[in-house]
Design an enzyme around this catalytic site. Structure first.
Site, PDB file in Angstrom:
ATOM      1  CE1 TYR A 282      -3.569   8.096  -3.087  1.00 36.30           C
ATOM      2  CE2 TYR A 282      -3.066   8.216  -5.422  1.00 36.30           C
ATOM      3  CZ  TYR A 282      -2.666   8.339  -4.100  1.00 36.30           C
ATOM      4  OH  TYR A 282      -1.375   8.727  -3.806  1.00 36.30           O
TER       5      TYR A 282
ATOM      6  CB  VAL B 153       9.706  -0.379  -6.436  1.00 42.08           C
ATOM      7  CG1 VAL B 153      11.078  -0.586  -5.811  1.00 42.08           C
ATOM      8  CG2 VAL B 153       9.795   0.558  -7.638  1.00 42.08           C
TER       9      VAL B 153
ATOM     10  CG  ASP C 262       2.382  -4.606 -23.549  1.00 45.03           C
ATOM     11  OD1 ASP C 262       2.499  -3.783 -22.608  1.00 45.03           O
ATOM     12  OD2 ASP C 262       2.139  -4.238 -24.721  1.00 45.03           O
ATOM     13  N   GLY C 263       3.855  -4.917 -20.163  1.00 41.26           N
ATOM     14  CA  GLY C 263       5.045  -4.334 -19.519  1.00 41.26           C
ATOM     15  C   GLY C 263       5.604  -3.117 -20.239  1.00 41.26           C
TER      16      GLY C 263
ATOM     17  CD  GLN D 174       2.478  -1.535 -17.657  1.00 36.34           C
ATOM     18  OE1 GLN D 174       2.735  -2.070 -18.722  1.00 36.34           O
ATOM     19  NE2 GLN D 174       2.092  -2.249 -16.605  1.00 36.34           N
TER      20      GLN D 174
ATOM     21  NE  ARG E 183       1.602   8.501 -12.864  1.00 38.18           N
ATOM     22  CZ  ARG E 183       1.088   7.575 -12.060  1.00 38.18           C
ATOM     23  NH1 ARG E 183       1.861   6.892 -11.258  1.00 38.18           N
ATOM     24  NH2 ARG E 183      -0.210   7.346 -12.053  1.00 38.18           N
TER      25      ARG E 183
HETATM   26  P1  NAD Z   1       2.072   4.765   3.031  1.00 36.75           P
HETATM   27  O1  NAD Z   1       0.888   3.918   2.854  1.00 36.75           O
HETATM   28  O2  NAD Z   1       3.351   4.111   3.453  1.00 36.75           O
HETATM   29  O3  NAD Z   1       1.795   5.943   4.051  1.00 36.75           O
HETATM   30  C1  NAD Z   1       0.518   6.454   4.343  1.00 36.75           C
HETATM   31  C2  NAD Z   1       0.358   6.535   5.841  1.00 36.75           C
HETATM   32  O4  NAD Z   1      -0.910   7.129   6.161  1.00 36.75           O
HETATM   33  C3  NAD Z   1       0.390   5.158   6.521  1.00 36.75           C
HETATM   34  O5  NAD Z   1       1.228   5.199   7.637  1.00 36.75           O
HETATM   35  C4  NAD Z   1      -1.065   4.923   6.904  1.00 36.75           C
HETATM   36  O6  NAD Z   1      -1.204   4.074   8.022  1.00 36.75           O
HETATM   37  C5  NAD Z   1      -1.525   6.351   7.169  1.00 36.75           C
HETATM   38  N1  NAD Z   1      -2.980   6.520   7.070  1.00 36.75           N
HETATM   39  C6  NAD Z   1      -3.814   6.085   6.095  1.00 36.75           C
HETATM   40  N2  NAD Z   1      -5.067   6.459   6.358  1.00 36.75           N
HETATM   41  C7  NAD Z   1      -5.043   7.146   7.526  1.00 36.75           C
HETATM   42  C8  NAD Z   1      -6.028   7.764   8.323  1.00 36.75           C
HETATM   43  N3  NAD Z   1      -7.329   7.777   7.977  1.00 36.75           N
HETATM   44  N4  NAD Z   1      -5.634   8.384   9.477  1.00 36.75           N
HETATM   45  C9  NAD Z   1      -4.340   8.389   9.859  1.00 36.75           C
HETATM   46  N5  NAD Z   1      -3.363   7.810   9.136  1.00 36.75           N
HETATM   47  C10 NAD Z   1      -3.718   7.191   7.978  1.00 36.75           C
HETATM   48  O7  NAD Z   1       2.286   5.539   1.633  1.00 36.75           O
HETATM   49  P2  NAD Z   1       3.357   6.626   1.211  1.00 36.75           P
HETATM   50  O8  NAD Z   1       3.927   6.199  -0.072  1.00 36.75           O
HETATM   51  O9  NAD Z   1       4.264   6.960   2.346  1.00 36.75           O
HETATM   52  O10 NAD Z   1       2.420   7.876   0.898  1.00 36.75           O
HETATM   53  C11 NAD Z   1       2.367   9.005   1.761  1.00 36.75           C
HETATM   54  C12 NAD Z   1       1.609  10.119   1.073  1.00 36.75           C
HETATM   55  O11 NAD Z   1       2.272  10.494  -0.130  1.00 36.75           O
HETATM   56  C13 NAD Z   1       0.176   9.739   0.683  1.00 36.75           C
HETATM   57  O12 NAD Z   1      -0.666  10.837   0.927  1.00 36.75           O
HETATM   58  C14 NAD Z   1       0.280   9.471  -0.799  1.00 36.75           C
HETATM   59  O13 NAD Z   1      -0.927   9.718  -1.461  1.00 36.75           O
HETATM   60  C15 NAD Z   1       1.374  10.431  -1.218  1.00 36.75           C
HETATM   61  N6  NAD Z   1       2.058   9.978  -2.438  1.00 36.75           N
HETATM   62  C16 NAD Z   1       2.988   8.988  -2.401  1.00 36.75           C
HETATM   63  C17 NAD Z   1       3.603   8.569  -3.584  1.00 36.75           C
HETATM   64  C18 NAD Z   1       4.658   7.493  -3.621  1.00 36.75           C
HETATM   65  O14 NAD Z   1       5.118   7.142  -4.698  1.00 36.75           O
HETATM   66  N7  NAD Z   1       5.124   6.964  -2.506  1.00 36.75           N
HETATM   67  C19 NAD Z   1       3.251   9.159  -4.797  1.00 36.75           C
HETATM   68  C20 NAD Z   1       2.273  10.151  -4.785  1.00 36.75           C
HETATM   69  C21 NAD Z   1       1.703  10.575  -3.609  1.00 36.75           C
HETATM   70  N1  UDP Z   2       2.789  -3.326 -11.852  1.00 35.13           N
HETATM   71  C1  UDP Z   2       3.213  -4.549 -12.360  1.00 35.13           C
HETATM   72  N2  UDP Z   2       3.370  -5.599 -11.492  1.00 35.13           N
HETATM   73  C2  UDP Z   2       3.154  -5.485 -10.150  1.00 35.13           C
HETATM   74  C3  UDP Z   2       2.733  -4.243  -9.622  1.00 35.13           C
HETATM   75  C4  UDP Z   2       2.548  -3.189 -10.515  1.00 35.13           C
HETATM   76  O1  UDP Z   2       3.451  -4.697 -13.564  1.00 35.13           O
HETATM   77  O2  UDP Z   2       3.351  -6.490  -9.438  1.00 35.13           O
HETATM   78  C5  UDP Z   2       2.632  -2.192 -12.782  1.00 35.13           C
HETATM   79  C6  UDP Z   2       1.278  -1.496 -12.702  1.00 35.13           C
HETATM   80  O3  UDP Z   2       0.336  -2.115 -13.561  1.00 35.13           O
HETATM   81  C7  UDP Z   2       1.620  -0.084 -13.131  1.00 35.13           C
HETATM   82  C8  UDP Z   2       3.057   0.102 -12.651  1.00 35.13           C
HETATM   83  O4  UDP Z   2       3.574  -1.215 -12.414  1.00 35.13           O
HETATM   84  O5  UDP Z   2       1.594   0.005 -14.538  1.00 35.13           O
HETATM   85  C9  UDP Z   2       3.174   0.922 -11.379  1.00 35.13           C
HETATM   86  O6  UDP Z   2       2.282   0.381 -10.428  1.00 35.13           O
HETATM   87  P1  UDP Z   2       2.232   0.859  -8.918  1.00 35.13           P
HETATM   88  O7  UDP Z   2       1.119   0.105  -8.271  1.00 35.13           O
HETATM   89  O8  UDP Z   2       3.576   0.771  -8.297  1.00 35.13           O
HETATM   90  O9  UDP Z   2       1.901   2.416  -8.969  1.00 35.13           O
HETATM   91  P2  UDP Z   2       0.961   3.356  -9.856  1.00 35.13           P
HETATM   92  O10 UDP Z   2       1.896   4.265 -10.523  1.00 35.13           O
HETATM   93  O11 UDP Z   2       0.168   2.540 -10.834  1.00 35.13           O
HETATM   94  O12 UDP Z   2       0.088   4.016  -8.851  1.00 35.13           O
END
Ligand code: NAD
Ligand code: UDP
Length: 323
Positions: free
Chosen positions: A146, A189, A207-208, A210, A278
Site C-alpha cells: 500500500y 473506528v 498497549d493502545g 499509539q 500520526r
Molecule cells: P474503501 O475501501 O471504502 O474504498 C475504495 C474503493 O475502491 C472501494 O469501493 C473498492 O471496491 C474500490 N476498488 C478497490 N480496488 C479496485 C480496483 N482494482 N478497481 C476498481 N475499484 C477498486 O476505502 P476509502 O477509505 O473510501 O478509501 C478511498 C481512497 O482514499 C483510497 O485510495 C485510499 O487509499 C484513500 N485514503 C483513505 C483514507 C481513509 O482514512 N479513509 C486515508 C488515506 C487514503
Molecule cells: N487498531 C486497534 N484495534 C483494532 C483496529 C486497529 O487497536 O481493532 C489500531 C491499529 O493497530 C492502529 C490504529 O488502531 O494503531 C489505526 O488502525 P487502522 O487500521 O484504522 O488504520 P491505520 O492508520 O493503521 O492505517
C-alpha cells in the site's frame, strides 16, 4: 458554475460515495467506476435514479475509454486487512490504476486528483508530518504494498505533470471516518463502534498508546473538492486531516462512553510496522485552500455511531477475513 463530466474511481467506496453525492448534487455528470472489492452497491443506491449519475463495474487495473473533464482517483483498498489480503493486487491497483487514469487525463486534457495517503510517511520520525517529510517506509514489510504503491502513484502523477503537462492534484489523506465505512473493514473506528454496539470485547492492539488523528468525512470531502477546484499553480501534495491527535486507548474509551456499552477492552498483539504516531501539519491546506476541519471527534463519532446502529450487518459481506 460550469457543469462537468466527472469520473470517480472507487466511487462506491466510503470516501468515493460521499464525493459522488456532492458532485451529483452540484449537477455534474458523474460516472462512478468500482469493482466492489471493499464496497457494495448500497453505498450509491440512492443515486441510481438520478439522470446525472452512472455506475460502471470495472477494475481500474484495466484500461477504460471515457471522455471526461475531471477524474477523482480513489480506487484502492484502504484498510490494512484489505490491502494486505492480496498485496500484489493492491500494488497493481495503485500503479496500473494511476497509469490508466493519467493516460485518460492526458488524452482528454482532464484534471486528475490522486487520493494519496499519510502512509507515504510510513512510521514517521518527524511529528507532526509536513509535506516536505520524505517518510520512513519499510519497503519489504506487510504494509509496503500500500505505502510503496501510493508512493509510486505520486511519482507517476508528478512525472505525467512534468513530462506531459497533465493537470494534476495530489492530496495526502489522514485517517478519515464516518457513515458508509464498511462495518467489516477492520479499521479502528469501524471495529470499535461495531464491537461497542454489540457489547463485544474492544480489540486494542499493542498497549493502545499509539496515536492517530481522525477527520470526519464531511470535512475531508470539502477539502478534496476545494483542492480539485483550486488554482492550477497549487497541485500538492497537500495534507488533509484533522490535527487533533488521540491514542487508541482514548478512542476506545470515548466510543464505549458514547455508546453506553458494556464492552471491555482486550489487548491484542501490535501488527507489524504499525505506525507509532500520526498527526498532519495542515499549514499548506489552510494557506492555499482556506481549509481546516470543523467537526470535533465527539460529534463525528456520534454521527457515525448513529449510522452503524441502524445497519443490518446481515446485508454486508466481509470483503476479506481480516477484521
Ligand atoms: P474503501 O475501501 O471504502 O474504498 C475504495 C474503493 O475502491 C472501494 O469501493 C473498492 O471496491 C474500490 N476498488 C478497490 N480496488 C479496485 C480496483 N482494482 N478497481 C476498481 N475499484 C477498486 O476505502 P476509502 O477509505 O473510501 O478509501 C478511498 C481512497 O482514499 C483510497 O485510495 C485510499 O487509499 C484513500 N485514503 C483513505 C483514507 C481513509 O482514512 N479513509 C486515508 C488515506 C487514503
Ligand atoms: N487498531 C486497534 N484495534 C483494532 C483496529 C486497529 O487497536 O481493532 C489500531 C491499529 O493497530 C492502529 C490504529 O488502531 O494503531 C489505526 O488502525 P487502522 O487500521 O484504522 O488504520 P491505520 O492508520 O493503521 O492505517
Amino acid at each position: 458554475m460550469k457543469l462537468r463530466r466527472i469520473l470517480v474511481t472507487g466511487g462506491a467506496g466510503f470516501l468515493g460515495s460521499h464525493i459522488c453525492d456532492r458532485l451529483v448534487n452540484e449537477g455534474h455528470d458523474v460516472i462512478c467506476v468500482d469493482n466492489f472489492f471493499t464496497s457494495q452497491k448500497s453505498n450509491v443506491a440512492h443515486l441510481l435514479g438520478r439522470p446525472n449519475f452512472e455506475l460502471v463495474r470495472h477494475d481500474v487495473t484495466h484500461p477504460l475509454w471515457l471522455e471526461v473533464d475531471e477524474i477523482y482517483n480513489a480506487a484502492c483498498p484502504a484498510a490494512p486487512g484489505h490491502y494486505q489480503y492480496n498485496p500484489i493486487k493492491t500494488m497493481k491497483t495503485s500503479v496500473m490504476g494511476a497509469i490508466n487514469v493519467l493516460g485518460m487525463a492526458k488524452r482528454c486534457r482532464a484534471k486528475v486528483l490522486q487520493f494519496s495517503t499519510s502512509e507515504v510517511y510510513g512510521d514517521p520520525t518527524e511529528h507532526p508530518q509536513r509535506e516536505t517529510y520524505r517518510g520512513n517506509v519499510n519497503p519489504i514489510g506487510p504494509r509496503a504494498c500500500y505505502d510503496e504503491g501510493k508512493r509510486a502513484a505520486e511519482t507517476l502523477f508528478f512525472d505525467y505533470h512534468r513530462s506531459n503537462r497533465v493537470n494534476i492534484r495530489v492530496v495526502r489523506i489522514f485517517n478519515t471516518y464516518g457513515p458508509r465505512m464498511h462495518p467489516f473493514d477492520g479499521r479502528v473506528v469501524s471495529n470499535f463502534i461495531r464491537q461497542a454496539l454489540h457489547n463485544e470485547d474492544i480489540t486494542l492492539y499493542g498497549d493502545g498508546t499509539q496515536s492517530r488523528s481522525f477527520c470526519f468525512v464531511d470535512d475531508l470531502v470539502d477539502g478534496i473538492i476545494r483542492m480539485m477546484n483550486g488554482p492550477d499553480t497549487f497541485v500538492g501534495p497537500v495534507n488533509l486531516g484533522n490535527p487533533v491527535e488521540y491514542s487508541m486507548k482514548e478512542l476506545a474509551e470515548q466510543i464505549i462512553s458514547l455508546t453506553n456499552s458494556k464492552s471491555r477492552i482486550t489487548f491484542k498483539p501490535m501488527p507489524e510496522d504499525d505506525p507509532r504516531q500520526r498527526q498532519p501539519d495542515i499549514t499548506l491546506a489552510r494557506r492555499h485552500l482556506g481549509w481546516e476541519p470543523r467537526i470535533a471527534l465527539k460529534d463525528g463519532l456520534s454521527r457515525t455511531i448513529d449510522y452503524f446502529s441502524k445497519l443490518n450487518l446481515d446485508h454486508f459481506r466481509p470483503p476479506t477475513p481480516n477484521f
